[in-house]
Design a protein around this motif. Structure first.
Motif, PDB file in Angstrom:
ATOM      1  N   TRP C 134      35.444  53.150  43.467  1.00 11.01           N
ATOM      2  CA  TRP C 134      35.672  51.862  44.123  1.00 11.01           C
ATOM      3  C   TRP C 134      34.599  50.835  43.730  1.00 11.01           C
ATOM      4  O   TRP C 134      34.933  49.732  43.253  1.00 11.01           O
ATOM      5  N   LEU C 135      33.334  51.169  43.920  1.00 12.91           N
ATOM      6  CA  LEU C 135      32.268  50.183  43.702  1.00 12.91           C
ATOM      7  C   LEU C 135      31.806  50.107  42.241  1.00 12.91           C
ATOM      8  O   LEU C 135      31.706  49.016  41.680  1.00 12.91           O
ATOM      9  N   VAL C 136      31.538  51.235  41.646  1.00 11.44           N
ATOM     10  CA  VAL C 136      30.970  51.207  40.296  1.00 11.44           C
ATOM     11  C   VAL C 136      32.021  50.784  39.278  1.00 11.44           C
ATOM     12  O   VAL C 136      31.786  49.903  38.456  1.00 11.44           O
ATOM     13  N   ASP C 137      33.184  51.373  39.345  1.00 12.39           N
ATOM     14  CA  ASP C 137      34.242  50.932  38.443  1.00 12.39           C
ATOM     15  C   ASP C 137      34.719  49.538  38.830  1.00 12.39           C
ATOM     16  O   ASP C 137      35.097  48.745  37.967  1.00 12.39           O
ATOM     17  N   GLY C 138      34.660  49.255  40.115  1.00 10.61           N
ATOM     18  CA  GLY C 138      35.009  47.905  40.559  1.00 10.61           C
ATOM     19  C   GLY C 138      34.069  46.876  39.949  1.00 10.61           C
ATOM     20  O   GLY C 138      34.505  45.829  39.452  1.00 10.61           O
ATOM     21  N   ALA C 139      32.782  47.180  39.958  1.00  9.25           N
ATOM     22  CA  ALA C 139      31.806  46.278  39.352  1.00  9.25           C
ATOM     23  C   ALA C 139      32.037  46.191  37.848  1.00  9.25           C
ATOM     24  O   ALA C 139      31.979  45.111  37.249  1.00  9.25           O
ATOM     25  N   ALA C 140      32.345  47.334  37.250  1.00  6.59           N
ATOM     26  CA  ALA C 140      32.598  47.343  35.811  1.00  6.59           C
ATOM     27  C   ALA C 140      33.786  46.445  35.479  1.00  6.59           C
ATOM     28  O   ALA C 140      33.769  45.715  34.482  1.00  6.59           O
ATOM     29  N   ILE C 141      34.812  46.466  36.321  1.00 14.19           N
ATOM     30  CA  ILE C 141      35.994  45.637  36.055  1.00 14.19           C
ATOM     31  C   ILE C 141      35.625  44.154  36.073  1.00 14.19           C
ATOM     32  O   ILE C 141      36.027  43.381  35.209  1.00 14.19           O
ATOM     33  N   THR C 145      36.377  42.306  32.694  1.00 16.40           N
ATOM     34  CA  THR C 145      37.468  41.347  32.617  1.00 16.40           C
ATOM     35  C   THR C 145      36.987  40.104  31.886  1.00 16.40           C
ATOM     36  O   THR C 145      37.707  39.505  31.088  1.00 16.40           O
ATOM     37  N   ILE C 146      35.736  39.735  32.163  1.00 18.74           N
ATOM     38  CA  ILE C 146      35.165  38.581  31.480  1.00 18.74           C
ATOM     39  C   ILE C 146      34.862  38.924  30.022  1.00 18.74           C
ATOM     40  O   ILE C 146      35.102  38.126  29.108  1.00 18.74           O
ATOM     41  N   LEU C 147      34.383  40.149  29.803  1.00 20.13           N
ATOM     42  CA  LEU C 147      34.055  40.559  28.435  1.00 20.13           C
ATOM     43  C   LEU C 147      35.287  40.634  27.526  1.00 20.13           C
ATOM     44  O   LEU C 147      35.167  40.574  26.311  1.00 20.13           O
ATOM     45  N   MET C 159      37.743  45.882  25.074  1.00 17.06           N
ATOM     46  CA  MET C 159      37.688  45.576  26.508  1.00 17.06           C
ATOM     47  C   MET C 159      39.073  45.467  27.125  1.00 17.06           C
ATOM     48  O   MET C 159      39.285  45.852  28.274  1.00 17.06           O
ATOM     49  N   VAL C 160      40.015  44.912  26.384  1.00 13.46           N
ATOM     50  CA  VAL C 160      41.370  44.767  26.918  1.00 13.46           C
ATOM     51  C   VAL C 160      41.929  46.154  27.229  1.00 13.46           C
ATOM     52  O   VAL C 160      42.471  46.418  28.305  1.00 13.46           O
ATOM     53  N   ARG C 161      41.757  47.073  26.288  1.00 10.77           N
ATOM     54  CA  ARG C 161      42.224  48.443  26.484  1.00 10.77           C
ATOM     55  C   ARG C 161      41.493  49.096  27.665  1.00 10.77           C
ATOM     56  O   ARG C 161      42.094  49.738  28.517  1.00 10.77           O
ATOM     57  N   LEU C 232      28.675  36.884  38.332  1.00  7.74           N
ATOM     58  CA  LEU C 232      29.524  38.074  38.364  1.00  7.74           C
ATOM     59  C   LEU C 232      29.254  38.905  39.619  1.00  7.74           C
ATOM     60  O   LEU C 232      30.177  39.420  40.256  1.00  7.74           O
ATOM     61  N   ARG C 233      27.962  38.990  39.978  1.00 10.17           N
ATOM     62  CA  ARG C 233      27.592  39.773  41.163  1.00 10.17           C
ATOM     63  C   ARG C 233      28.243  39.166  42.408  1.00 10.17           C
ATOM     64  O   ARG C 233      28.805  39.862  43.241  1.00 10.17           O
ATOM     65  N   GLN C 234      28.184  37.845  42.503  1.00  5.17           N
ATOM     66  CA  GLN C 234      28.769  37.167  43.657  1.00  5.17           C
ATOM     67  C   GLN C 234      30.276  37.401  43.729  1.00  5.17           C
ATOM     68  O   GLN C 234      30.839  37.662  44.792  1.00  5.17           O
ATOM     69  N   ARG C 235      30.901  37.333  42.564  1.00 12.80           N
ATOM     70  CA  ARG C 235      32.333  37.553  42.490  1.00 12.80           C
ATOM     71  C   ARG C 235      32.686  38.953  42.989  1.00 12.80           C
ATOM     72  O   ARG C 235      33.642  39.157  43.738  1.00 12.80           O
ATOM     73  N   PHE C 236      31.870  39.906  42.580  1.00 16.63           N
ATOM     74  CA  PHE C 236      32.082  41.296  42.993  1.00 16.63           C
ATOM     75  C   PHE C 236      31.944  41.442  44.509  1.00 16.63           C
ATOM     76  O   PHE C 236      32.782  42.054  45.174  1.00 16.63           O
ATOM     77  N   VAL C 237      30.888  40.852  45.058  1.00 16.51           N
ATOM     78  CA  VAL C 237      30.666  40.960  46.503  1.00 16.51           C
ATOM     79  C   VAL C 237      31.842  40.330  47.252  1.00 16.51           C
ATOM     80  O   VAL C 237      32.374  40.904  48.208  1.00 16.51           O
ATOM     81  N   ASN C 238      32.280  39.173  46.780  1.00 11.70           N
ATOM     82  CA  ASN C 238      33.391  38.490  47.439  1.00 11.70           C
ATOM     83  C   ASN C 238      34.667  39.327  47.438  1.00 11.70           C
ATOM     84  O   ASN C 238      35.424  39.333  48.402  1.00 11.70           O
ATOM     85  N   LEU C 239      34.881  40.022  46.331  1.00 11.20           N
ATOM     86  CA  LEU C 239      36.075  40.860  46.244  1.00 11.20           C
ATOM     87  C   LEU C 239      35.958  42.118  47.108  1.00 11.20           C
ATOM     88  O   LEU C 239      36.944  42.603  47.668  1.00 11.20           O
ATOM     89  N   THR C 240      34.737  42.633  47.204  1.00 10.46           N
ATOM     90  CA  THR C 240      34.554  43.967  47.763  1.00 10.46           C
ATOM     91  C   THR C 240      34.414  43.997  49.287  1.00 10.46           C
ATOM     92  O   THR C 240      34.909  44.919  49.939  1.00 10.46           O
ATOM     93  N   VAL C 241      33.750  42.993  49.834  1.00 20.26           N
ATOM     94  CA  VAL C 241      33.500  43.023  51.286  1.00 20.26           C
ATOM     95  C   VAL C 241      34.803  43.161  52.088  1.00 20.26           C
ATOM     96  O   VAL C 241      34.892  44.028  52.962  1.00 20.26           O
TER      97      VAL C 241
END
Ligand SMILES: [Fe+2]
Ligand SMILES: [Fe+2]
Lengths: 116, 287, 322
Positions: C134-141, C145-147, C159-161, C232-241
């Motif tokens: 959830w969190l680590v792969d979530g952060a990776a996504i 996604t940007i990469l 990255m697309v794959r 990116l970190r902020q985006r992750f927090v916003n999605l995850t909380v």
């Protein structure tokens, strides 16, 4: 002047077939092409390392077709691929750009002819 | 009179030799082919199919992240996935046939080692990569022959699972067989290593072709498996690959046996105590 | 022999042309001219990324043999297998830049190379498999996604794959979490404990704060990176909380609060001392991770050599036959 040699490199001198391998360092690189469905073209998917064609094929299958992405695979020794050089881009491809007469839209169809 | 009784007792013991082991350890009654619960031999039979694949898949999965090269990490994971998938289907069917409300997970995670029915071959520790691949090859060659026969057997559900699994097994034997060839023919070191593995493993191959009362009993369900014919087909595959691998077929040793009756090596206990640890710490939990 | 002045003039013209292509949103392909610095930065970033995928197999591989159901066992094997694939795809990308996988692996094995700090934390309970997905792969996504829009073609395509596969990772992780959250009190406690432990290291995955990120400006200019670490970190927090709230979890941050004006979930200060300590090799599992990789590599040497020797023999006999 900075040169960027982008040909895949292997340890040691390779013969023309590019398949001689030194296992202690690295296995040769193979480019993998997958066909997504019957009748579709084979497209480049990525590459794998392998010492021979059979293993290259197996590795390609496990790496690039494990989600059912392919119905057929090609593996090609990376050294066997000849790519056009970026410097050739102008002479190679630009002349193709202004040959409008090669495209159907270049030709007029008389009014009233609907399905063509 | 006394003499007569004695003779009878001896006779009963030897007949029971095969069946009583199952009787002791199984939570259900397997009183041979004429037992009061006729379905049981079929359950036993399907458990054997499932347990072979679960235990071997588990052993393979131990390689995840520790393979000799990334490509092989992926390949071995694929083999493991196929085998655990097959095990899930076979164990699911076993549970259904048993009719005691146990599903594949209950059978996998809540049976003790002595209730496992896999061949000893698959529970041996993974060893080095050569040991793993040689074991895999010896099993895969058996599996292809076995599934090929079962795919056309008279038990429809079993036949369907076998047919699906056969496709996977055919690829497995290709992968493991090609590795055996490379390791046998490769370097002096690899030849020596894989020869040792072959010698160690060979005594566990006999059990794959052993026939017992369960095999007899399931013929009534249309499951007819000719062990001798299977052995001949297996030998043809194995000898061919060993020859390409420049490996000698070992002399027939005294074969080890017991897994089909719950008489395992000590390794099974350690394997299961790892595999079942989380599930058993939380009985009744959903995951 | 080159004349230095002409060479310099050539170089700056080439750089200008290169930067114009980047500005126009073109993607750079292996044989295209590129500044040496761009190549170096790419190799650095891609190899770190590839190493992270490969080392990332270890903490989750640690629980494959203990997965509590057959379905979970299969998902976890498939996920860890994907990570091997991700490593492989990205190493193949670096190979288009003339750097062998072998060379990069050496750097990883002898401790010179960096990889994501998160994989130097231990996995201590089954719940970690959920929380990591959830969190680590979530952060990776969020990162990847940007990469997928990065300027270097082979990296972007890898990255697309990868992104497609990461979605499965995150979903299976969150499903584990949701199941535990709905489970027994012991399961819920196991989950909360894992979240408490993994939340902050997950936030650190985005790397140092922008003010402390030496390579950021250049990477952004060349569109290797498209967003800053903090964005990116902020985006992750916003999605995850909201996802945490949905399954009744408490995140271990007393400062966490929703800011109506920015629409962001504000969060507390990250412990950067811990982050830099882990990066420097002093995390809880750095030694174990490297030891495991070295062990696997050393144990596999005879296997790799054997395959090569067999191929060489086959080749010799086929040339002789010809
Ligand atoms: Fe990944
Ligand atoms: Fe992932």
């Amino acid at each position: 002047m900075s040169t960027t040699d982008t040909t895949p490199r292997y340890e040691g001198q390779l013969p023309a077939d590019g398949l001689t391998v030194t296992g202690a360092t690295q296995w040769p690189l193979w480019e993998v092409f997958t066909q997504a469905g019957k009748g579709a073209p084979h497209e480049h998917a990525g590459s794998v390392h392998a010492t021979d064609a059979e293993h290259a094929m197996q590795n390609a299958r496990d790496v690039y077709a494990r989600r059912g992405e392919a119905v057929s695979l090609w593996v090609v020794p990376a050294t066997a691929i000849v790519a056009s050089a970026p410097g050739d881009a102008g002479p190679f491809f630009d002349p193709g750009n202004d040959k409008a007469y090669r495209h159907p839209q270049f030709y007029k169809v008389p009014r009233g002819v609907r399905v063509f | 009179m006394a003499d007569h009784t004695e003779v009878e007792e001896v006779h009963e013991d030897s007949a029971a030799d095969v069946t009583s082991a199952a009787l002791e350890v199984a939570p259900y009654n397997v009183a041979g082919s004429r037992g009061p619960r006729f379905g049981a031999p079929l359950v036993e039979y399907v458990l054997r199919l499932g347990d072979d694949r679960l235990v071997l898949g588990h052993r393979l999965s131990e390689w995840c992240g520790h393979g000799p090269i990334l490509e092989e990490d992926i390949a071995v994971a694929n083999l493991a996935l196929d085998l655990v998938g097959q095990a899930t289907m076979f164990l699911g069917l076993a549970g259904e046939l048993e009719g005691a409300g146990r599903d594949a997970d209950a059978l996998a995670f809540f049976r003790d080692g002595t209730a496992y029915r896999n061949a000893l071959l698959v529970e041996l520790p993974r060893g080095d990569f050569g040991f793993t691949m040689m074991r895999q090859f010896l099993f895969d060659a058996f599996s292809v022959v076995q599934l090929d026969a079962l795919a056309s057997c008279g038990h429809a559900q079993l036949a369907a699972i076998a047919a699906k699994s056969l496709k996977e097994a055919k690829y497995h034997v290709r992968h493991s067989g090609e590795w055996v060839v490379r390791l046998g023919d490769g370097t002096e070191e690899s030849h020596a290593r894989i020869s040792r593995s072959l010698a160690e493993l060979w005594r566990y191959t006999g059990e794959l072709f052993e026939r017992d009362v369960i095999d007899d009993a399931v013929e009534a369900h249309g499951i007819v498996f000719d062990h001798e014919a299977a052995r001949a087909r297996w030998e043809a595959i194995v000898h061919d690959v060993l020859q390409r691998a420049t490996l000698e077929v070992p002399a027939p040793p005294i074969m080890a046996s017991g897994g089909r009756r719950g008489r395992h090596t000590e390794h099974i206990g350690h394997l299961l105590s790892t595999m079942q640890s989380v599930a058993r710490a939380h009985p009744g939990a959903t995951w | 022999m080159e004349q230095p002045i002409t060479a310099q003039a050539d170089e700056s013209a080439l750089v200008a042309a290169f930067e114009a292509r980047i500005a126009a949103g073109e993607s750079i392909e292996p044989k295209d001219w590129m500044p040496e610095r761009y190549r170096k930065q790419l190799v650095r970033m891609m190899s770190q990324h590839a190493h992270s995928e490969v080392v990332g197999m270890l903490p989750e591989g640690n629980w494959i043999t203990r997965a509590p159901s057959l379905r979970r066992k299969m998902s976890l094997i498939a996920k860890v297998q994907d990570e091997a694939g991700h490593g492989l795809y990205i190493y193949c990308g670096t190979e288009t830049l003339g750097v062998d996988r072998h060379e990069l692996l050496e750097q990883l094995l002898d401790g010179r190379a960096k990889y994501s700090s998160i994989f130097n934390y231990p996995t201590l309970s089954w719940a970690d498999m959920g929380v990591i997905g959830w969190l680590v792969d979530g952060a990776a996504i969020v990162n990847q996604t940007i990469l997928a829009k990065t300027s270097y073609g082979p990296y972007a395509r890898a990255m697309v794959r990868i992104c497609k596969e990461e979605n499965f990772h995150k979903r299976q992780g969150y499903e584990i979490c949701a199941t535990l959250a709905n489970g027994t009190p012991a399961q819920r406690a196991m989950l909360q404990e894992a979240v408490d432990r993994i939340w902050w290291p997950a936030l650190m995955m985005f790397g140092p704060s922008d003010t402390d990120s030496p390579n950021s400006a250049e990477l952004l200019k060349w569109r290797v990176k498209r967003k800053t670490n903090d964005e990116l970190r902020q985006r992750f927090v916003n999605l995850t909380v909201p996802q945490a709230i949905a399954i009744g979890l408490t995140l271990p941050d007393p400062d966490l609060r929703f800011d109506e004006s920015t629409g962001n979930w504000e969060f507390g200060e990250i412990d950067w001392t811990e982050f830099f300590q882990v990066i420097k090799g002093e995390g809880p599992c750095n030694r174990e991770r490297l030891a495991a990789r070295n062990q696997a590599h050393a144990d596999g040497a005879w296997v790799r050599e054997a395959a090569a020797a067999h191929a060489a023999k086959q080749q010799r006999s086929s040339t002789q036959a010809a």
